[in-house]
Design a protein around this motif. Structure first.
Motif, short mmCIF file in Angstrom:
data_model
loop_
_atom_site.label_atom_id
_atom_site.label_comp_id
_atom_site.label_asym_id
_atom_site.label_seq_id
_atom_site.Cartn_x
_atom_site.Cartn_y
_atom_site.Cartn_z
N VAL A 164 30.90 40.26 1.10
CA VAL A 164 30.62 39.45 -0.09
C VAL A 164 29.82 38.20 0.28
CG1 VAL A 164 31.69 38.01 -1.87
CG2 VAL A 164 32.52 40.34 -1.46
N MET A 165 30.22 37.52 1.34
CA MET A 165 29.53 36.29 1.73
C MET A 165 28.49 36.53 2.81
SD MET A 165 31.16 32.59 2.85
CE MET A 165 31.30 31.86 1.22
N CYS A 166 28.77 37.41 3.76
CA CYS A 166 27.89 37.55 4.93
C CYS A 166 26.83 38.63 4.75
CB CYS A 166 28.71 37.84 6.18
SG CYS A 166 29.65 39.39 6.16
N GLY A 167 26.88 39.41 3.68
CA GLY A 167 25.92 40.48 3.48
C GLY A 167 24.67 40.07 2.74
N MET A 168 23.87 41.04 2.37
CA MET A 168 22.63 40.86 1.62
C MET A 168 21.63 39.96 2.36
SD MET A 168 23.09 42.82 -1.05
CE MET A 168 23.78 43.89 0.26
N GLY A 169 21.52 40.18 3.66
CA GLY A 169 20.54 39.48 4.47
C GLY A 169 20.98 38.15 5.02
N ARG A 170 22.13 37.66 4.63
CA ARG A 170 22.56 36.33 5.02
C ARG A 170 22.61 36.16 6.55
NH1 ARG A 170 21.93 31.58 3.64
NH2 ARG A 170 22.25 32.21 1.46
N THR A 171 23.01 37.20 7.27
CA THR A 171 23.12 37.10 8.73
C THR A 171 21.89 37.62 9.46
OG1 THR A 171 24.24 39.24 8.95
CG2 THR A 171 25.63 37.31 8.62
N GLY A 172 20.84 37.97 8.72
CA GLY A 172 19.61 38.42 9.35
C GLY A 172 19.37 39.90 9.31
N THR A 173 20.33 40.66 8.82
CA THR A 173 20.15 42.08 8.50
C THR A 173 20.71 42.28 7.09
OG1 THR A 173 22.21 42.56 9.71
CG2 THR A 173 20.12 43.04 10.83
N PHE A 174 20.23 43.30 6.40
CA PHE A 174 20.63 43.46 5.00
C PHE A 174 22.14 43.57 4.87
CE2 PHE A 174 20.70 45.94 0.89
CZ PHE A 174 20.29 44.88 0.11
N PHE A 175 22.75 44.42 5.68
CA PHE A 175 24.20 44.46 5.81
C PHE A 175 24.57 43.85 7.16
CE2 PHE A 175 23.65 47.52 2.47
CZ PHE A 175 24.78 47.41 1.69
N ALA A 176 25.56 42.97 7.16
CA ALA A 176 25.93 42.29 8.40
C ALA A 176 26.41 43.26 9.47
CB ALA A 176 27.03 41.25 8.11
#
Length: 439
Positions: free
Chosen positions: A242-254
């Motif tokens: 919910v928080m770390c997905g959708m590109g947030r960590t540099g890949t689309f799924f963490a």
């Protein structure tokens, strides 16, 4: 007097006027750099014309149609897009209105899956201490943050918790990162055996822990061992992105960076980038087939699930993240942010750890660097830091209870993916002011 029941009844918040890219502007004209994307939500910033246009176009067609009667073109297209970029085996999308709803759906689907395949004894959920999976009762019970859980504990389903993979606090002297990760993962094996393998339904974890611990990434090999243990005992792996997905960590799924695929995952926040409330629970073909070929009906639902306007907004967001290259930008700008954070605060007497992935970074605050001792919680360091940063024109996400729900402080950064080098300089400058006033 305001009739809005806000998060805090004694707060006196400024009124938001409008947004411009990475900035929020209140009705007095003061500008705030959105260094946390709200709560890791606003990955595109606050004035994306393409997302706004997609919303308006859909509103001109139809705003709402109940999913008990209709599907919609935006929902179908969004599900196709998400499935095309999902971890291996994940290919069905259950569209809801936020992260807590997505996690509730994940938990209920896991239970129904075992009923469909005639394993009704599987009722136990294992998660990790210091995790956070949402505020509805099922999700809250699954989370391991004691401060959030305690008032509502008598109302919750029973869950058990193992140690988090939190190298800064848990890795011992002489222990390699890999050895530490295997030791932490093996706690899952021990807990499954204690409960009885035939009774365990799912293990739930955030690939990179967000709000409660401050962007804590796993060590190499940890999630591969977790995946092996789940497979060995027929336990579902539910990853909360919910928080770390959708590109947030540099890949689309963490979870891509840990080379594992879940059985069920939850996404939200960056999925809609704040332009509309939306989340999704995604599951494997195997789980979907068990429902389809069994009862044929997932015994769950929400009125606004699959909302056409929300789906239209999210489709445009996902297109920008993937086809538009913003996930890659999150990775590259995240590396720059990490480098600059280390340069500015790597030797700060009260910054013990700087960590994270992509544009998801955390700084753990300590009273003493050498012993890693936290400040006395009574000093309210995280509250002072939040106020000082806000005064300086920086929205960031400080929290307390980093270590065990009571002790420890950190600040979480999750800026929009559209930032440039000058914005990183602004983050560093305003954090420097906030630290000088609060630490």
């Amino acid at each position: 007097m305001s009739h809005v029941f806000g998060r805090h009844t004694k707060s006196n918040l400024p009124t938001i006027s409008h947004g411009e890219g990475v900035y929020l502007i209140d009705d007095s004209g003061k500008r705030y750099f959105d260094g946390s994307g709200g709560a890791a939500v606003s990955c595109l910033g606050h004035s994306d014309p393409d997302v706004t246009a997609a919303i308006k176009t859909q509103l001109d067609r139809v705003a709402f149609a109940h999913t008990g009667f209709f599907t919609s073109e935006p929902a179908e297209a969004l599900a196709d897009k998400l499935a095309a970029h999902a971890p291996e085996g994940i290919d069905h999308v259950y569209l809801v209105s936020g992260g807590s709803e997505a996690m509730e759906a994940a938990l209920k689907l896991a239970r129904q899956y075992y009923l469909e395949i005639d394993q009704p004894k599987r009722v136990n959920i294992i998660a990790r201490r210091q995790s956070y999976h949402g505020n509805t009762l099922g999700a809250l019970a699954t989370g391991g943050n004691m401060w959030r859980r305690e008032p509502f504990a008598p109302l919750m389903i029973n869950t058990t918790h193992i140690s988090p993979c939190y190298a800064y606090r848990g890795q011992t002297a002489g222990e390699s990162a890999h050895e530490y990760g295997q030791r932490m993962a093996n706690e899952l094996e021990t807990e499954i055996q204690r409960l009885g393998p035939e009774t365990v339904m799912a293990f739930v974890a955030e690939p990179v822990v967000g709000a409660t611990a401050g962007a804590v990434p796993p060590v190499e090999g940890y999630f591969k061992r977790i995946r092996d243990i789940c497979d060995q005992h027929g336990v579902l792996l539910i990853l909360d992105e919910v928080m770390c997905g959708m590109g947030r960590t540099g890949t689309f799924f963490a979870c891509e960076q840990d080379e594992v695929a879940p059985d069920i995952t939850a996404i939200a926040k960056g999925l809609g980038a704040g332009y509309q409330p939306i989340g999704a629970m995604m599951c494997s073909a195997k789980i979907y087939a068990a429902i389809r070929d069994g009862s044929g009906f997932f015994q769950h639902g929400h009125t606004y699930m699959g909302h056409p306007v929300a789906c239209a907004a999210a489709l445009q967001v996902v297109s920008k993240l993937t086809d538009g290259g913003l996930v890659a930008r999150s990775k590259s700008m995240g590396e720059t942010l990490d480098r600059e954070l280390h340069a500015a605060f790597g030797q700060h007497p009260h910054i013990g750890d700087i960590r994270g992935r992509g544009l998801f970074r955390g700084l753990e605050i300590v009273e003493d660097r050498s012993s890693r001792a936290p400040f006395d919680p009574a000093k309210g360091i995280n509250k002072k830091l939040k106020a000082a940063a806000f005064e300086a024109g920086l929205v960031c996400y400080p929290m307390g209870g980093t270590i065990d729900g009571v002790r420890g402080d950190h600040v979480l950064l999750a800026p929009p993916f559209i930032i440039d080098d000058s914005h990183i300089d602004e983050i560093i400058g305003k954090l420097t002011i906030a630290f000088s006033k609060s630490l």
